[in-house]
Design an enzyme around this catalytic site. Sequence first.
Site, short mmCIF file in Angstrom:
data_model
loop_
_atom_site.label_atom_id
_atom_site.label_comp_id
_atom_site.label_asym_id
_atom_site.label_seq_id
_atom_site.Cartn_x
_atom_site.Cartn_y
_atom_site.Cartn_z
N HIS A 99 14.41 73.86 -15.42
CA HIS A 99 14.55 74.42 -16.77
C HIS A 99 14.60 75.93 -16.71
CE1 HIS A 99 10.27 73.87 -15.84
NE2 HIS A 99 10.05 74.97 -16.52
N HIS A 101 13.88 79.28 -18.85
CA HIS A 101 13.19 79.83 -20.03
C HIS A 101 14.05 80.93 -20.64
CE1 HIS A 101 8.97 78.40 -19.05
NE2 HIS A 101 9.53 78.27 -17.86
P1 5GP Z 1 7.19 76.04 -15.93
O1 5GP Z 1 5.88 76.71 -15.60
O2 5GP Z 1 7.32 74.69 -15.30
O3 5GP Z 1 8.37 76.94 -15.65
O4 5GP Z 1 7.18 75.91 -17.50
C1 5GP Z 1 7.05 74.69 -18.18
C2 5GP Z 1 7.13 75.03 -19.66
O5 5GP Z 1 7.25 73.81 -20.37
C3 5GP Z 1 5.89 75.75 -20.20
O6 5GP Z 1 6.27 76.97 -20.81
C4 5GP Z 1 5.31 74.75 -21.20
O7 5GP Z 1 4.75 75.37 -22.34
C5 5GP Z 1 6.51 73.89 -21.55
N1 5GP Z 1 6.17 72.52 -21.90
C6 5GP Z 1 5.35 71.70 -21.20
N2 5GP Z 1 5.26 70.49 -21.81
C7 5GP Z 1 6.05 70.57 -22.91
C8 5GP Z 1 6.37 69.64 -23.95
O8 5GP Z 1 5.91 68.50 -24.00
N3 5GP Z 1 7.21 70.07 -24.92
C9 5GP Z 1 7.74 71.33 -24.92
N4 5GP Z 1 8.56 71.64 -25.92
N5 5GP Z 1 7.48 72.23 -23.96
C10 5GP Z 1 6.64 71.86 -22.97
#
Ligand code: 5GP
Length: 139
Positions: A99, A101
């Site tokens: 993903h 951001h």
């Molecule tokens: P990472 O640290 O893996 O780059 O970021 C994962 C992101 O996914 C985090 O910013 C977190 O807030 C978001 N996230 C985790 N679970 C969910 C969810 O169930 N729904 C949404 N909309 N975002 C999520």
Amino acid sequence: MKDCIFCKIVAGEIPADRIYEDDMILVFLDIAPINKGHALVVPRGHHHSICSVPSDIRARMMERAPEIAIAIMRATGADGFNFMLSNGTCAGQIVPHAHLHIIPRSPADGVVLPARSVPYENADEKHEMLAKIRERLAV
Ligand code: 5GP
Ligand code: ZN
């Protein structure tokens, strides 16, 4: 993948605040935004790493991301944005579905992104690194 939260969002099994979707990607609001409007661009298919996302889907992610960032800036009044993609646990990736951001930014918003500089020992070390990377580049 059955236990992946983002696969469940793509499938509509759990709710998300959807901004945009097409045949390859889905964009929705982050549940814990760094700034209001913080969104995530995900491929529909499950890939832990961005490196295994097919190139046409990666291209779609990057084609749409600036367009969505512009919409987020207009909606929030932000002046800029960060794209952030954490690949691998050591890089801070928590959700194992690739993903990107999109984090809208404003002056003095208080967001502190980790920044540092690790200097090369000398020019030779840098040139060796440059050569190694170029040798391994498979494009
Ligand atoms: P990472 O640290 O893996 O780059 O970021 C994962 C992101 O996914 C985090 O910013 C977190 O807030 C978001 N996230 C985790 N679970 C969910 C969810 O169930 N729904 C949404 N909309 N975002 C999520
Ligand atoms: Zn997934």
